[in-house]
Structures are given as C-alpha cells and as structure tokens.
Write a protein that holds these residues in place. Sequence first.
Motif, PDB file in Angstrom:
ATOM      1  N   PRO A  70     -20.158  16.573 -77.069  1.00 60.81           N
ATOM      2  CA  PRO A  70     -19.231  16.011 -76.668  1.00 60.81           C
ATOM      3  C   PRO A  70     -18.414  15.039 -77.438  1.00 60.81           C
ATOM      4  O   PRO A  70     -17.163  15.165 -76.959  1.00 60.81           O
ATOM      5  CB  PRO A  70     -19.582  15.935 -74.780  1.00 60.81           C
ATOM      6  CG  PRO A  70     -21.049  15.738 -74.964  1.00 60.81           C
ATOM      7  CD  PRO A  70     -21.568  15.969 -76.324  1.00 60.81           C
TER       8      PRO A  70
ATOM      9  N   TYR B 270     -14.063  22.892 -71.732  1.00 65.46           N
ATOM     10  CA  TYR B 270     -14.966  23.201 -73.131  1.00 65.46           C
ATOM     11  C   TYR B 270     -15.603  24.734 -72.779  1.00 65.46           C
ATOM     12  O   TYR B 270     -15.735  25.342 -71.573  1.00 65.46           O
ATOM     13  CB  TYR B 270     -16.434  22.231 -72.423  1.00 65.46           C
ATOM     14  CG  TYR B 270     -15.781  21.175 -73.727  1.00 65.46           C
ATOM     15  CD1 TYR B 270     -16.172  20.782 -75.036  1.00 65.46           C
ATOM     16  CD2 TYR B 270     -15.574  19.895 -73.059  1.00 65.46           C
ATOM     17  CE1 TYR B 270     -15.886  18.953 -75.739  1.00 65.46           C
ATOM     18  CE2 TYR B 270     -14.663  18.620 -73.163  1.00 65.46           C
ATOM     19  CZ  TYR B 270     -15.037  18.558 -75.079  1.00 65.46           C
ATOM     20  OH  TYR B 270     -15.550  17.922 -75.695  1.00 65.46           O
TER      21      TYR B 270
ATOM     22  N   SER C 282     -16.402  27.139 -80.967  1.00 65.70           N
ATOM     23  CA  SER C 282     -15.375  25.997 -79.880  1.00 65.70           C
ATOM     24  C   SER C 282     -14.520  26.215 -80.241  1.00 65.70           C
ATOM     25  O   SER C 282     -13.524  24.416 -78.957  1.00 65.70           O
ATOM     26  CB  SER C 282     -16.552  24.708 -79.714  1.00 65.70           C
ATOM     27  OG  SER C 282     -15.836  23.945 -81.197  1.00 65.70           O
TER      28      SER C 282
ATOM     29  N   ALA D 249     -10.562  25.992 -79.207  1.00 64.85           N
ATOM     30  CA  ALA D 249      -9.866  26.001 -77.691  1.00 64.85           C
ATOM     31  C   ALA D 249      -8.400  25.715 -78.051  1.00 64.85           C
ATOM     32  O   ALA D 249      -7.530  25.281 -78.993  1.00 64.85           O
ATOM     33  CB  ALA D 249     -10.064  24.878 -76.481  1.00 64.85           C
TER      34      ALA D 249
ATOM     35  N   HIS E 151     -11.189  30.609 -75.591  1.00 70.29           N
ATOM     36  CA  HIS E 151     -12.199  29.467 -76.389  1.00 70.29           C
ATOM     37  C   HIS E 151     -12.362  30.796 -77.226  1.00 70.29           C
ATOM     38  O   HIS E 151     -12.927  31.827 -77.085  1.00 70.29           O
ATOM     39  CB  HIS E 151     -13.000  28.938 -75.839  1.00 70.29           C
ATOM     40  CG  HIS E 151     -12.399  28.034 -74.854  1.00 70.29           C
ATOM     41  ND1 HIS E 151     -12.977  28.025 -73.247  1.00 70.29           N
ATOM     42  CD2 HIS E 151     -13.240  26.159 -75.646  1.00 70.29           C
ATOM     43  CE1 HIS E 151     -12.771  26.941 -73.414  1.00 70.29           C
ATOM     44  NE2 HIS E 151     -12.907  26.051 -73.895  1.00 70.29           N
TER      45      HIS E 151
ATOM     46  N   THR F 168     -10.508  22.549 -82.812  1.00 66.06           N
ATOM     47  CA  THR F 168     -12.082  22.725 -82.249  1.00 66.06           C
ATOM     48  C   THR F 168     -12.803  21.727 -81.439  1.00 66.06           C
ATOM     49  O   THR F 168     -12.656  20.752 -81.463  1.00 66.06           O
ATOM     50  CB  THR F 168     -12.618  22.853 -83.966  1.00 66.06           C
ATOM     51  OG1 THR F 168     -12.075  23.792 -84.828  1.00 66.06           O
ATOM     52  CG2 THR F 168     -14.452  22.861 -83.696  1.00 66.06           C
ATOM     53  N   MET F 169     -13.289  22.053 -80.239  1.00 65.09           N
ATOM     54  CA  MET F 169     -13.922  20.576 -79.726  1.00 65.09           C
ATOM     55  C   MET F 169     -15.098  20.263 -79.865  1.00 65.09           C
ATOM     56  O   MET F 169     -15.741  18.953 -79.692  1.00 65.09           O
ATOM     57  CB  MET F 169     -13.352  21.262 -78.250  1.00 65.09           C
ATOM     58  CG  MET F 169     -11.894  21.990 -77.308  1.00 65.09           C
ATOM     59  SD  MET F 169     -12.214  22.003 -75.971  1.00 65.09           S
ATOM     60  CE  MET F 169     -12.239  20.635 -75.632  1.00 65.09           C
ATOM     61  N   LEU F 170     -16.241  21.134 -80.448  1.00 61.82           N
ATOM     62  CA  LEU F 170     -17.090  20.462 -80.618  1.00 61.82           C
ATOM     63  C   LEU F 170     -17.647  20.272 -82.356  1.00 61.82           C
ATOM     64  O   LEU F 170     -18.850  21.621 -82.545  1.00 61.82           O
ATOM     65  CB  LEU F 170     -18.569  21.309 -79.833  1.00 61.82           C
ATOM     66  CG  LEU F 170     -18.567  21.347 -78.555  1.00 61.82           C
ATOM     67  CD1 LEU F 170     -19.325  22.048 -78.166  1.00 61.82           C
ATOM     68  CD2 LEU F 170     -19.235  19.760 -77.991  1.00 61.82           C
TER      69      LEU F 170
ATOM     70  N   VAL G  49     -15.117  15.188 -68.568  1.00 60.40           N
ATOM     71  CA  VAL G  49     -14.092  16.615 -68.438  1.00 60.40           C
ATOM     72  C   VAL G  49     -13.713  17.091 -67.240  1.00 60.40           C
ATOM     73  O   VAL G  49     -12.351  17.089 -66.817  1.00 60.40           O
ATOM     74  CB  VAL G  49     -14.520  17.216 -69.027  1.00 60.40           C
ATOM     75  CG1 VAL G  49     -14.359  19.576 -68.057  1.00 60.40           C
ATOM     76  CG2 VAL G  49     -15.507  17.658 -70.162  1.00 60.40           C
TER      77      VAL G  49
ATOM     78  N   CYS H  17     -18.927  21.863 -69.296  1.00 61.34           N
ATOM     79  CA  CYS H  17     -17.594  22.704 -70.000  1.00 61.34           C
ATOM     80  C   CYS H  17     -16.534  22.602 -69.093  1.00 61.34           C
ATOM     81  O   CYS H  17     -14.962  22.279 -69.198  1.00 61.34           O
ATOM     82  CB  CYS H  17     -17.927  24.554 -69.493  1.00 61.34           C
ATOM     83  SG  CYS H  17     -18.409  24.958 -68.220  1.00 61.34           S
TER      84      CYS H  17
END
Length: 517
Positions: A423, A317, A269, A271, A485, A416-418, A471, A324
Amino acid sequence: MKFKKLIAVSSALIMSLGLLTGCSNSNSNSSSGGNTGKDSSKSLVFADTQAPNNLNPHQDWNGWYVSRYGIGETLFKLDDKLNVEPFLIDTYENTDDTTWVFKLKDGITFSNGNKVDAEAVKASLENTIKENDRAVELYNIDSMEADGLTLTVKTKDANPGLPASLCEPMGIIVDVNDKENSDTNPICTGPFVATGYKEKTQFDVAKNENYWGGDVKLDSATFKVLADTSALDMATKSGEVDVAVSMPNSSLDDYKNDDNYTISSNPGSRAQMLFLNYSNKFIQDKNVREAISLCIDRDKYNETLNKGGSTAAKGLYPTYVSYCGSGYEFNVDKAKKLLQDAGYKDTDNDGILEKDGEKLSLKLITYSTKAELPTFSEALKSQLAEIGVDLDVQIVDNMTDECQNGNFDISLWSFTMLPTGDPQYFIDIAFTSTGSSNYGKYSNKEVDSLTKELDSEFDTKKRDEIATDIVNKVMDDYGYIAIGHANYTYVMNKKVQNCVANPSEYYLLDANVDIQE
C-alpha cells in the motif's frame, strides 16, 4: 531486527488502417503466416494503445514498457499474487532498521556482455534517483556501498517497503556507462534487446544472445502502438496481431466464443479514479466532492458501460486487500440536498447552480487509450447535470503534462494502485501532500503523519492497519474518488504459449513466451 522478505476514441479509421498496413510486412513471422517453413525464425506481434515517451526506463513511466518488451529487469519482481520475490538478487537481509544488504546472483551480464556486479547496480540505481522523482520517494536512500556482488544500502529512515519498491520498473538495471543510445537502445539484462524504434508507433526487439537466465524461446518480436481500441480490435481479428493488450471489454465476447483465440486475465489493482484539483474553490468544498461521488452509479459504470471489465469500487483499493476501504453509495437526491444546504442555488433557471455569483462549472480531462474512460466521463457529465453541476469533458493527448500544469478541475485516470504489492506505493506518490502524482495538491495533515508511520513500520499486520486508517481518512475527505477496479487482460492467437497476464502489469514478453509449432 532482521527482515528477510517482504510479502508483501478515437483516430480516423484511415489512419488506423494505414498504421497496420505500414507495419504488417515488416515482420514475415507474424500469426498471419510467418512462423512456417523449416528455416523460419520465431516471432510474435504484440499491440497496445499506449507507448512510452522513449526507452530510457529511468524516466517517467517508461520502465513499465521496457519491462513488458522483455528488455529490462529489476532486482526484485512480483508473482501472480503480488508477492515480492528476488530476481537479480540471490539473498538479502535487513540488518537494522536502515540497512539492507543485497547479494546479487553470480553470472548475470548486460546485453553487451558486461558483468553485472554491485558497482554496476549502484550506478544504475543512482541514475534512477537522479531521473525519477518516484525513486526519491520510494527508495529513501541515503547511501550505497558496492563490494563485488554485495550492495549495502542505507536508507535515510526505516524503509520496510524497499524490496517491493525495487520491483517497480523505474529501477530496471541499466549499464549506465553506455549513454549513446540510452533513449532508444538501453543496455539491460533482459532476454531481448531493442533493435528498432519509431516513437509511439513501433518497437522491435530481438533475442539477447548474452541472456544470463537460460534459453530464450523467441527470436524476435514487434510491438505496435495503435491509434485506439477499435484499431486494436480490428488488427487482432485480421491476424495482424498475435497478442493484444488493452482490448475493449465490449469486444471480449467475440474472442471468448472463438477457438482461434485464448484470453489471459487477472484481477488487477488498476483503478478508474478521479483526481481533484484543490486550487478550484468548488473542489475545496467537501460538499461538492461528496456530491460528485454520490452521483456515480458504480454498478452501472462497471457492469454495464464497461461490460464487466471492471468491478464496482467499494473503496479506494480493490476488495482483495484488507485496507480497501468502504462506504461509497449512489444517491442523487442526497447529492442535491448536500449542495442545496451548502448554499448552491440556480438563480437564473439555466440548470446550473451558483454560489457567490459563480456558476458551478468544472472541467474534467481524460484520455481515450483506455476505452472506458471517455464513456465514464460522459456518464458522469449527464448525471451531474441532474443536480445542477456543469461538467466540461475534454479528451487530451498527454494527461501527465496537463495535470502537472494544473490544467484541470477533475482528471479521470486509469491508475495502478498496487504495482509493488504494497500500500505504501500509491499512498506515498498520491495521498501525501508532496507526492509526485498528487497533481491536485490534496493535503491532509493526519494522512501525512500516518504515512510517515507506514513508511517506517516493518510489521505486516500493523502496516495494513495504518494503511486502513489512511484510506478511511482519504475516503471521509472524498480526497480522491474511485469508480472501479479493472481486470488486466490479454487476447492472444491460440498459437501463443506461456504468455500470462500479471496483475502488476509489469510483465508481458519474457524468455518463456513461445509459439506452438
């Protein structure tokens, strides 16, 4: 209501070679010939281009490395699908909206032999909250009570994401009574203990003889920090390194076609994302933000410039989650017209647009330890020049310091988003007005309001719906701009066993990692 489980470049070549030469003889059991002979111990050499500030897992982002080095463990962990699983916890339940009851596994000890009970966990979490702003945001803890192996946690408000947040390595459980070497030798519960520390150069670990979780296959390991991805590639090919993290995608074909290596890769995840500084008057103009996004050829950046090492962003995402987002496009002509209609003109014919007597010049900062970031930055600089935007690209050594001090107009991160599989993590720390990683001070009242709803909603489907709304609003604002990503990949000597890339990026060395005899 009961809720039992939430499913949740470059340095000089001489310096690089010098670093490798200086470390190569310190561990005779590397893949270059060490693990041979009847009395040889088992050891591996790992290498990356990034390193922690120190080994105190409760400070900054250090915990990610303490976890990867096999030193520290958390109450919960993430599987290879980013689902939350109990780890040091035996059972847990949410007895009401603000009360969690965690029962620890019996028989867990710190590396010094001390028992891990609820009082020790309470003290460790209190220290995390004291040392790390992210813990304050994500835990939202009001009080804790310890009784034997049972820890009761009261949150200030409903916090359905707490088990997921406790996967984050800032919450590694540490014996806080041992303060003497907390920065270089934290006393944790992992299968390894720190034995050598050279700041941002090399970290050594050895088997934890008191490990509670069963047999530890390796006797020791060395983690080298190399100057850049070119040095990492060289060290891997020369046999100096057994497991390479952050290998440049331009080099992966060499290893795919060589039977001496194996590759472990997982869609992550992480980005490549633009953080924007809203103190800049041009960034405050949505037309400018949208024009920047329109100038990014995401397919070219990810498939060509990054050699397929990342996937073009459709939204903020990755596409494997329902929230996403979508709507990015590549349209340079539309970008030009947006700025023209907004009153930007090149009055002196120097190729740079102006408005109210000021040239549309912006400073972008990034770093070189992720090889694609400088490449993406230069591509963006070239594309923005076509529409009359001047972009000054600067490579910096410490992104966090520069961003916290506001020394940027745009910053390009690999973020890193996740990492908790939920979320709420990135939304809380970046999209909200007071988020600890909201370096550019993005602010949207609707996003803040929706975030409060997300942070207190237990129903998984509703959480995803709220996250989708958040989002979409951030994307409509062009508040943050995603480029791609990335995959998370290890390149390994074929003798390495049981070392598997996890999309969370928290895990690398554990008790099961081994060398083929």
